[in-house]
Enzyme design. Structure first.
Site, mmCIF file in Angstrom:
data_model
loop_
_atom_site.group_PDB
_atom_site.id
_atom_site.type_symbol
_atom_site.label_atom_id
_atom_site.label_comp_id
_atom_site.label_asym_id
_atom_site.label_seq_id
_atom_site.Cartn_x
_atom_site.Cartn_y
_atom_site.Cartn_z
ATOM 1 N N ASN A 12 0.725 -1.273 0.012
ATOM 2 C CA ASN A 12 0.124 -0.043 0.203
ATOM 3 C C ASN A 12 0.914 1.240 -0.033
ATOM 4 O O ASN A 12 0.387 2.419 0.092
ATOM 5 C CB ASN A 12 -1.030 -0.259 1.427
ATOM 6 C CG ASN A 12 -0.374 -0.160 2.630
ATOM 7 O OD1 ASN A 12 1.179 -0.109 2.654
ATOM 8 N ND2 ASN A 12 -0.962 0.092 3.627
ATOM 9 N N HIS A 13 2.183 1.067 -0.134
ATOM 10 C CA HIS A 13 2.946 2.379 -0.064
ATOM 11 C C HIS A 13 2.729 3.072 -1.558
ATOM 12 O O HIS A 13 2.873 2.595 -2.619
ATOM 13 C CB HIS A 13 4.434 2.026 0.148
ATOM 14 C CG HIS A 13 4.647 1.425 1.618
ATOM 15 N ND1 HIS A 13 5.385 0.641 2.004
ATOM 16 C CD2 HIS A 13 3.931 1.430 2.537
ATOM 17 C CE1 HIS A 13 5.452 0.146 3.392
ATOM 18 N NE2 HIS A 13 4.208 0.833 3.682
ATOM 19 N N GLU A 30 2.557 10.212 -4.371
ATOM 20 C CA GLU A 30 1.308 10.794 -4.962
ATOM 21 C C GLU A 30 1.294 12.266 -5.202
ATOM 22 O O GLU A 30 1.796 12.908 -4.371
ATOM 23 C CB GLU A 30 0.063 10.420 -4.147
ATOM 24 C CG GLU A 30 -1.115 10.367 -4.969
ATOM 25 C CD GLU A 30 -2.371 9.845 -4.029
ATOM 26 O OE1 GLU A 30 -2.451 8.516 -4.161
ATOM 27 O OE2 GLU A 30 -3.133 10.582 -3.497
ATOM 28 N N ASN A 73 2.426 3.694 12.798
ATOM 29 C CA ASN A 73 2.539 2.487 13.364
ATOM 30 C C ASN A 73 3.805 2.672 14.678
ATOM 31 O O ASN A 73 4.692 2.479 14.227
ATOM 32 C CB ASN A 73 3.351 1.505 12.709
ATOM 33 C CG ASN A 73 2.107 0.813 11.747
ATOM 34 O OD1 ASN A 73 1.008 1.024 11.814
ATOM 35 N ND2 ASN A 73 2.437 -0.262 10.814
ATOM 36 N N PRO A 90 -3.962 9.219 4.266
ATOM 37 C CA PRO A 90 -3.965 8.776 2.688
ATOM 38 C C PRO A 90 -4.990 8.178 2.444
ATOM 39 O O PRO A 90 -5.623 7.056 3.388
ATOM 40 C CB PRO A 90 -2.725 8.042 2.618
ATOM 41 C CG PRO A 90 -2.506 7.371 4.159
ATOM 42 C CD PRO A 90 -3.029 8.634 4.979
ATOM 43 N N HIS A 117 -5.973 6.487 10.343
ATOM 44 C CA HIS A 117 -4.954 6.628 9.547
ATOM 45 C C HIS A 117 -4.976 6.374 8.177
ATOM 46 O O HIS A 117 -4.039 6.568 7.260
ATOM 47 C CB HIS A 117 -3.916 5.506 10.022
ATOM 48 C CG HIS A 117 -3.943 4.111 9.703
ATOM 49 N ND1 HIS A 117 -5.032 3.478 9.430
ATOM 50 C CD2 HIS A 117 -3.051 3.482 8.785
ATOM 51 C CE1 HIS A 117 -4.817 2.315 9.012
ATOM 52 N NE2 HIS A 117 -3.694 2.320 8.433
ATOM 53 N N GLY A 118 -6.121 5.945 7.656
ATOM 54 C CA GLY A 118 -6.438 5.793 6.326
ATOM 55 C C GLY A 118 -7.759 5.239 6.096
ATOM 56 O O GLY A 118 -8.643 5.316 6.767
ATOM 57 N N ALA A 119 -7.832 4.781 4.864
ATOM 58 C CA ALA A 119 -9.216 4.252 4.402
ATOM 59 C C ALA A 119 -9.438 2.760 5.095
ATOM 60 O O ALA A 119 -10.488 2.367 5.291
ATOM 61 C CB ALA A 119 -9.386 4.048 3.004
#
Lengths: 492, 141
Positions: A213-214, A217, A341, A389, A415-417
Site C-alpha cells: 500500500n505504499h 502521489e 505504527n 492517505p 490513519h487511512g481508508a
C-alpha cells in the site's frame, strides 16, 4: 461470520464493547477484559466492522496487563494480527506491558505531505513526465534496493539519528526536521539493541518505497474546509499542488519486530503474562526485554524517518529536473511527517491527574490538540497536522488534532481508508488493466512496478475514505482542514 | 512425496495453507508458498544450494523463525529461494537445504513484499492416518 458480542451504542459515532464480554479464546485462557472497548463507528461502519471479527481483537487487547482507559479502535479498523489495524491502547509506564504486535511489523510506517506554490495548470503539461521521473528516481517494488548501500557505520548513524542523518548528509533542508514527528529521530536511541539481521535487511533498502500500500502521489487541493488552519499549514487555494509520501522502515523495522517477538516469547515464562493470542506477546514495559524492544523500535522508527526524508529529497529533485526551477522557489516545504505504527512514552491527563503511559498506535495517527509542546511552534495554536492517505483513486485528507482527542483517545485519530476486501478478491474483481483505465478516466496517471500490486491495491478494495473522515470529524477526534485529490501516483 | 500450498482470504494479509505427507514436507511447502507470494514461483531457477539450521523454543517458533530467516536471506542477499527440503531434527530444531537464485529484476519483480511471519492464527498439525500434515500461517504483507 459476523461478530455479535456484547456492545452498546454510546452515541452516533461510538460503540462500546462491554467489559463483561468474553470470547471463546478468553474463556479458554481464563481471561477477562480489564477495561471496556471503544470503537469509533456509525451504524453503517459498524456493520462493516463486525464482518471481519476485529471487535474481538479490540476485546483481546483489553486483557493485557496495565491497560489504562479503554481499548480503542478507529473507524478504519480492520482485522490484523493480534492487535487490530486501527487500534490504540495505552499501558501504564510502571505496571503495564509493551507489545511488538501493538506496533506492527512496519515500525513507523507513516506519511509525509509536501506543499508547493504550484497549481494544477503549472504542472498539467508535465504531469506524466513528473510521475515517470519520480518513478525512476525513487526505487520501488519487491527486491527494491535504495540508490546507496549503507556501510556498517552509516547504518549505525541512521538507526541513531534518523532524518537528522539524512539532512546532514545532504538529503533535504534543515527546516524539514522541525516538521517531522519527534523532529525526525527519537533522542538517545540505542542501536546496540538492533540485530545484525535487521541491519542486513535495512542496509540495501534505505531510500526505497517498497511495495503493497505504499505510494508517492502528486495531488491537487480539491476542497478547503478550514481556511485559517489550512493557511497556517501552507494550504492557501484550491488547485494547489501537494505531494504525499507513504512508506515505512522497510526490512529493518520488519526484522526488529520479528526479532523482539522471538525474544519476548522466550521471556514469556519468566513474566507469566497469559495471552489469548500468541501475536499479543508482550513484556512488562519496565523489564529489560520491554525496554530493549522500545529502544530497538525507536531505531526502526528513526530508519523510517530517514527513509521518507531521502525519498522527499528525490521528489524535490524530480520536480527540479522536470520543471527546471529550484525546489525552494517552487515552495516545496514539508507540511508534516507522521507515524501511524508506533509506541510512545507520553504524559497525558487522565481522570484528573498526569499519567505516564506507553501509547500503542497500530494503524492510528497521533492527533495532538492545540498548545501541545510537541507540535511545531508555527502550528501550535491550531493543533497537530494529521495526514490521512486514501486509496489511489479517491482522495486524501489533511486534518488537525483536537483537545477532544487528548481527552478521549490519548491524542489519536484514524490513519487511512482501511481495506475492506482481501487481495485475492480484489485481484479477481479489479484486474490491473481495468484499474489503469478507470484511473485514467478520472484524470489520474498511475505508474507501477507490479501489475499484481495494482490489482491488489485497486481503489475498490478500500473502505470509503469519506465515511472514515466523517466519523473522525464529527466525533471530534480530528477536524477536517483540506482534501487533496490524486493526479499522479507511483506504486511498488 | 506430496506437498501442496494454497491461500485463504484475509482482509489485509495473506494466509498460507500448506500440507505434506510429513510435517517436514509441510514446512517446505509453507516456505515455497511464501516465495510464490514474493515472486512467480515458476521463475525460481536455483543455481546454488545452501544449508541452514534453525532453532526456537517450540514448534510454532521454529516455523516462524525458519520462514523469517528465508525473508532475511531474500532481502539481505537479494535472492529468491526454491526447491526446499526440510529435515526436522526435533520440535525445536530443523535443518533446511535451499535452492538459491540471485534476484533478477526482469523475471522476479512484480510480487508482494512479505514484511513478517505472524503467530496470529498459526496452526501446525501432524499427519494422522489418512490426514496429511498441515500448516496455516499468516504473512504480513
Amino acid at each position: 461470520m459476523s461478530w455479535n458480542g456484547k456492545s452498546r451504542r454510546l452515541d452516533k459515532y461510538k460503540v462500546e464493547i462491554d467489559q463483561s464480554y468474553q470470547n471463546e479464546g478468553m474463556k479458554r485462557h481464563g481471561l477477562t477484559m480489564s477495561v471496556p472497548g471503544l470503537v469509533y463507528a456509525d451504524d453503517k461502519m459498524w456493520d462493516t466492522i463486525v464482518t471481519d471479527n476485529s471487535p474481538d481483537q479490540v476485546a483481546n487487547v483489553a486483557t493485557l496487563p496495565g491497560i489504562v482507559g479503554r481499548s480503542i479502535a478507529m473507524p478504519d479498523i480492520h482485522h490484523g494480527y493480534g492487535f487490530a489495524i486501527g487500534g490504540v491502547a495505552a499501558f501504564d509506564a510502571d505496571h503495564g506491558v509493551i507489545s511488538p504486535g501493538g506496533v506492527g511489523y512496519d515500525i513507523n510506517c507513516g506519511v509525509r505531505l509536501v506543499r508547493t506554490d504550484l497549481t494544477f495548470s503549472d504542472i498539467q503539461p508535465s504531469l506524466r513526465k513528473l510521475v515517470e521521473t519520480m518513478f525512476n528516481n525513487v526505487p520501488s517494488g519487491v527486491g527494491s534496493s535504495g540508490r546507496i548501500k549503507l556501510s556498517d557505520k552509516q547504518i549505525e548513524e541512521v538507526l541513531a539519528n534518523g532524518a537528522r542523518w539524512a539532512v546532514s548528509n545532504g538529503y533535504g533542508w534543515d527546516e524539514d526536521l522541525e516538521y517531522i514527528e519527534e523532529r525526525g529521530a527519537f533522542e538517545n536511541s540505542d542501536p546496540s539493541v538492533v540485530s545484525p539481521n535487521a541491519r542486513k535487511r535495512g542496509a540495501p533498502q534505505l531510500g526505497s518505497l517498497g511495495a503493497g500500500n505504499h505510494f508517492l502521489e502528486i495531488q491537487q487541493v480539491d476542497e478547503i474546509f478550514n481556511p485559517e488552519v489550512a493557511a497556517a499549514f501552507g494550504i492557501v487555494e484550491k488547485g494547489q499542488i501537494t505531494i504525499m509520501i507513504h512508506t515505512g522502515s522497510r526490512g529493518c523495522g520488519h526484522q526488529i519486530c520479528t526479532d523482539y517477538l522471538d525474544h519476548m516469547r522466550r521471556a514469556q515464562k519468566k513474566y507469566d503474562i497469559p495471552l489469548v493470542d500468541r501475536e499479543l506477546t508482550s513484556a512488562p514495559v519496565a523489564s529489560p526485554e520491554g525496554q530493549q524492544y522500545y529502544k530497538a523500535m525507536q531505531c526502526g522508527a528513526n530508519f523510517a524517518w530517514a527513509n521518507r526524508q531521502m525519498i522527499m529529497h528525490w521528489v524535490r529533485e524530480s520536480f527540479e529536473q522536470v520543471l527546471k526551477q529550484p525546489s525552494p522557489r517552487m515552495g516545496m516545504h514539508l507540511i508534516y511527517d507522521i507515524a501511524h505504527n508506533i509506541a510512545k512514552l507520553e504524559e497525558h491527563e487522565y481522570e484528573g491527574r498526569k499519567r505516564r503511559v506507553y501509547v500503542h498506535r497500530k494503524g492510528a495517527t497521533r492527533a495532538f490538540g492545540p498548545g501541545h509542546s510537541e507540535i511545531p511552534e508555527r502550528y501550535r495554536q491550531y493543533g497537530q497536522p494529521v495526514l490521512i492517505p486514501g486509496d489511489m483513486g479517491t482522495a486524501s485528507y489533511l486534518l488537525v488534532g483536537t483537545e477532544q482527542a487528548m481527552q478521549d483517545t490519548w491524542g489519536s485519530s484514524c490513519h487511512g481508508a482501511g481495506r475492506r476486501m482481501s487481495r485475492k478478491k480484489s485481484t479477481k474483481e479489479h484486474p490491473a488493466d481495468k484499474v489503469f483505465a478507470d484511473l485514467e478516466g478520472r484524470g489520474i496517471y498511475l505508474r507501477a512496478k507490479s501489475r499484481r500490486c495494482v490489482a491488489e491495491e485497486a481503489p475498490g478494495a478500500y473502505k470509503n475514505i469519506e465515511s472514515v473522515i466523517d466519523i473522525s470529524h464529527h466525533s471530534g477526534i480530528a477536524r477536517r482542514v483540506a482534501r487533496m485529490k490524486p493526479l499522479g501516483v507511483v506504486k511498488g | 512425496m506430496t506437498r501442496r500450498f494454497d491461500y485463504i482470504d484475509h482482509t489485509a494479509d495473506i494466509i498460507i495453507k500448506a500440507s505434506g505427507d510429513t510435517l517436514a514436507e509441510a514446512f517446505a511447502a509453507a516456505a515455497e508458498g511464501m516465495f510464490a507470494v514474493i515472486t512467480d514461483e515458476a521463475e525460481i531457477q536455483p543455481n546454488q544450494r545452501e544449508t541452514i539450521e534453525i532453532e526456537s523454543i517450540d514448534r510454532e517458533g521454529l516455523l516462524v523463525n525458519f520462514l523469517s530467516e528465508l525473508i532475511v536471506m531474500h532481502e539481505a542477499q537479494n535472492v529468491v529461494i526454491g526447491q526446499i527440503a526440510v529435515e526436522l531434527l526435533s520440535d525445536t530444531r530443523l535443518r533446511a537445504d535451499l535452492g538459491i537464485e540471485p534476484f533478477d529484476d526482469d523475471r522476479h519483480a512484480g510480487g508482494s513484499q512479505v514484511k513478517g511471519v505472524s503467530y496470529h492464527m498459526l496452526e501446525i498439525e501432524d499427519a494422522a492416518g489418512d490426514q496429511p500434515a498441515g500448516i496455516q500461517v499468516l504473512l504480513d504483507i
